[in-house]
Design a protein around this motif. Structure first.
Motif, mmCIF file in Angstrom:
data_model
loop_
_atom_site.group_PDB
_atom_site.id
_atom_site.type_symbol
_atom_site.label_atom_id
_atom_site.label_comp_id
_atom_site.label_asym_id
_atom_site.label_seq_id
_atom_site.Cartn_x
_atom_site.Cartn_y
_atom_site.Cartn_z
ATOM 1 N N ASP A 1 0.816 -1.220 0.000
ATOM 2 C CA ASP A 1 0.000 0.000 0.000
ATOM 3 C C ASP A 1 0.849 1.270 0.000
ATOM 4 O O ASP A 1 0.367 2.337 -0.399
ATOM 5 C CB ASP A 1 -0.905 0.027 1.235
ATOM 6 N N GLU A 2 2.109 1.180 0.421
ATOM 7 C CA GLU A 2 2.940 2.367 0.612
ATOM 8 C C GLU A 2 4.091 2.503 -0.386
ATOM 9 O O GLU A 2 4.639 3.596 -0.555
ATOM 10 C CB GLU A 2 3.532 2.350 2.032
ATOM 11 N N ILE A 3 4.460 1.413 -1.059
ATOM 12 C CA ILE A 3 5.690 1.431 -1.844
ATOM 13 C C ILE A 3 5.607 2.361 -3.057
ATOM 14 O O ILE A 3 6.631 2.777 -3.611
ATOM 15 C CB ILE A 3 6.070 -0.003 -2.286
ATOM 16 N N GLY A 4 4.416 2.718 -3.445
ATOM 17 C CA GLY A 4 4.248 3.605 -4.598
ATOM 18 C C GLY A 4 4.871 4.981 -4.399
ATOM 19 O O GLY A 4 5.183 5.674 -5.380
ATOM 20 N N ARG A 5 5.087 5.401 -3.158
ATOM 21 C CA ARG A 5 5.690 6.716 -2.923
ATOM 22 C C ARG A 5 7.221 6.656 -2.852
ATOM 23 O O ARG A 5 7.873 7.693 -2.741
ATOM 24 C CB ARG A 5 5.119 7.338 -1.649
ATOM 25 N N ALA A 6 7.790 5.463 -2.949
ATOM 26 C CA ALA A 6 9.254 5.323 -2.859
ATOM 27 C C ALA A 6 9.933 5.828 -4.132
ATOM 28 O O ALA A 6 9.508 5.517 -5.246
ATOM 29 C CB ALA A 6 9.623 3.869 -2.632
ATOM 30 N N GLU A 7 10.980 6.618 -3.952
ATOM 31 C CA GLU A 7 11.800 7.068 -5.080
ATOM 32 C C GLU A 7 13.071 6.230 -5.208
ATOM 33 O O GLU A 7 13.584 6.020 -6.305
ATOM 34 C CB GLU A 7 12.168 8.540 -4.889
ATOM 35 N N ILE A 8 13.575 5.759 -4.067
ATOM 36 C CA ILE A 8 14.733 4.873 -4.051
ATOM 37 C C ILE A 8 14.421 3.730 -3.094
ATOM 38 O O ILE A 8 13.973 3.960 -1.971
ATOM 39 C CB ILE A 8 16.019 5.588 -3.584
ATOM 40 N N ILE A 9 14.639 2.503 -3.542
ATOM 41 C CA ILE A 9 14.368 1.326 -2.724
ATOM 42 C C ILE A 9 15.662 0.538 -2.547
ATOM 43 O O ILE A 9 16.297 0.129 -3.532
ATOM 44 C CB ILE A 9 13.293 0.425 -3.369
ATOM 45 N N MET B 1 3.846 -8.718 -8.251
ATOM 46 C CA MET B 1 2.731 -7.989 -7.651
ATOM 47 C C MET B 1 3.214 -6.700 -6.981
ATOM 48 O O MET B 1 2.598 -5.640 -7.115
ATOM 49 C CB MET B 1 2.015 -8.875 -6.619
ATOM 50 N N MET B 2 4.360 -6.786 -6.288
ATOM 51 C CA MET B 2 4.883 -5.610 -5.597
ATOM 52 C C MET B 2 5.432 -4.601 -6.603
ATOM 53 O O MET B 2 5.229 -3.388 -6.459
ATOM 54 C CB MET B 2 5.976 -6.026 -4.618
ATOM 55 N N LEU B 3 6.125 -5.082 -7.621
ATOM 56 C CA LEU B 3 6.716 -4.182 -8.612
ATOM 57 C C LEU B 3 5.653 -3.405 -9.382
ATOM 58 O O LEU B 3 5.900 -2.284 -9.839
ATOM 59 C CB LEU B 3 7.592 -4.977 -9.584
ATOM 60 N N GLU B 4 4.460 -3.998 -9.539
ATOM 61 C CA GLU B 4 3.366 -3.288 -10.214
ATOM 62 C C GLU B 4 3.017 -2.000 -9.482
ATOM 63 O O GLU B 4 2.520 -1.042 -10.076
ATOM 64 C CB GLU B 4 2.131 -4.187 -10.312
ATOM 65 N N LYS B 5 3.269 -1.973 -8.174
ATOM 66 C CA LYS B 5 2.927 -0.812 -7.353
ATOM 67 C C LYS B 5 4.048 0.222 -7.301
ATOM 68 O O LYS B 5 3.859 1.338 -6.804
ATOM 69 C CB LYS B 5 2.625 -1.264 -5.920
ATOM 70 N N VAL B 6 5.243 -0.156 -7.784
ATOM 71 C CA VAL B 6 6.415 0.721 -7.706
ATOM 72 C C VAL B 6 6.373 1.764 -8.820
ATOM 73 O O VAL B 6 6.023 1.456 -9.970
ATOM 74 C CB VAL B 6 7.719 -0.103 -7.808
ATOM 75 N N SER B 7 6.744 2.999 -8.502
ATOM 76 C CA SER B 7 6.817 4.053 -9.510
ATOM 77 C C SER B 7 7.830 3.677 -10.587
ATOM 78 O O SER B 7 8.900 3.136 -10.293
ATOM 79 C CB SER B 7 7.244 5.371 -8.850
ATOM 80 N N ARG B 8 7.500 3.958 -11.840
ATOM 81 C CA ARG B 8 8.410 3.617 -12.942
ATOM 82 C C ARG B 8 9.668 4.468 -12.908
ATOM 83 O O ARG B 8 10.673 4.143 -13.545
ATOM 84 C CB ARG B 8 7.695 3.794 -14.289
ATOM 85 N N ASP B 9 9.654 5.563 -12.166
ATOM 86 C CA ASP B 9 10.832 6.420 -12.039
ATOM 87 C C ASP B 9 11.723 6.018 -10.859
ATOM 88 O O ASP B 9 12.787 6.597 -10.664
ATOM 89 C CB ASP B 9 10.411 7.885 -11.850
ATOM 90 N N ALA B 10 11.265 5.059 -10.083
ATOM 91 C CA ALA B 10 12.024 4.654 -8.896
ATOM 92 C C ALA B 10 13.280 3.872 -9.292
ATOM 93 O O ALA B 10 13.392 3.333 -10.397
ATOM 94 C CB ALA B 10 11.157 3.805 -7.981
#
Length: 305
Positions: A210-218, A230-239
């Motif tokens: 629910d929160e990983i979409g706001r991450a810029e660096i992981i 499933m998790m990567l679908e939620k990750v920003s494409r710019d991350a």
């Protein structure tokens, strides 16, 4: 410097630049070094080069293998060797029972063979005292990789650290020191509490999706695939993802590439970004470990006699 290793013969087998610094430090402590796989390294007048691993095994008191260990076939990583070095059944069977085999990561097959053959196997990568010190160059290297891969500063970034273990804590502290907004992700209630005490935004893995979409660096330190499809679908494409977990990492790299997400696996960072420091760390930790083990072996042998 202490001559605690005076009269003790080491075979240093393969490795990278950190082993070169480790050899130098061991020699300062009185060790006699036989090198296996250093034909292409700068000459060391005090180190004897073995013709093969089999040749070295019968001439030493301690066998030192790299932190990386071996691959599935028993091949030893050896940056400066002019031929493959293989820790196979024949070599294992020739190791005297009183000669400890020191290695960073031991694969299951090696552990099983060592147990069956009565080999004294010392796996060092999981030792707290070594892992904590190694987390320093690992964290610095990971941050360096992130700086090179992103178009933003670390300062002010939304940086997620997945896994608050020995490396994760060091990384979170460094990121906070640079001014990043750090979210520490963990499972243990005690780690969640410590993250809050440190001023991090604490997050349970159950809520990561629910929160990983706001991450810029992981930054991932978990050696299981936590960044799956499933998790990567939620990750920003710019991350940007920097994965520090041991091979194969905790990221579905193929799917990340399909999504256009920059994801890099970063194993063995201490030997890459700071080999001199990494070698000195090994030379700082190994003496007590090895001397204590040799003393135990000698005492046991005397009792048996």
């Amino acid at each position: 410097m202490s001559a605690g290793f005076k009269g003790i013969r080491f075979a240093v087998v393969g490795g990278d630049d950190r082993e070169l610094y480790l050899i130098s430090e061991l020699q300062k402590q009185g060790a006699y070094i036989i090198g296996v796989g250093f034909e292409k390294a700068s000459p060391n007048s005090e180190m004897v080069l073995a013709t093969s691993l089999e040749d070295a095994v019968s001439k030493v008191d301690v066998l030192l293998f790299p932190m990386f260990g071996t691959d599935e076939r028993g091949v030893v990583k050896a940056k400066y060797s002019d031929r493959p070095i293989v820790l196979n059944k024949k070599v294992l069977e020739s190791i005297p029972r009183n000669v400890p085999l020191v290695i960073g990561y031991a694969r299951p097959a090696l552990k099983s063979a060592a147990e069956n053959l009565g080999i004294q196997l010392l796996e060092t990568a999981k030792l707290d005292e070594l892992a904590i010190l190694n987390s320093i160059p690992s964290a610095e290297g990971a941050i360096q990789m992130a700086m090179e891969a992103t178009k933003i500063t670390i300062h002010g970034s939304q940086s997620f650290v997945l896994g608050l273990g020995r490396c994760g804590w060091t990384l979170a502290r460094m990121l906070g020191g640079i001014g990043a907004h750090v979210t520490g992700v963990a499972r243990k209630p005690s780690d969640i509490a410590r993250a809050e005490e440190m001023g991090l935004q604490a997050l349970h893995f159950a809520n990561l999706e629910d929160e990983i979409g706001r991450a810029e660096i992981i930054f991932n330190t978990v050696p299981h695939q936590v960044l799956d499809r499933m998790m990567l679908e939620k990750v920003s494409r710019d991350a940007v993802i920097v994965d520090l977990a041991s091979i194969p990492g905790g990221t579905d790299f193929e799917y990340a590439q399909m999504l256009g997400i920059k994801a890099q696996l970063a194993p063995g960072l201490p030997g890459i970004v700071a080999p001199k420091t990494a070698g000195r760390i090994l030379a700082h930790i190994y003496p007590q470990l090895i001397l204590r083990h040799l003393t135990t072996i000698n005492t046991t042998c005397k009792v048996e006699v």
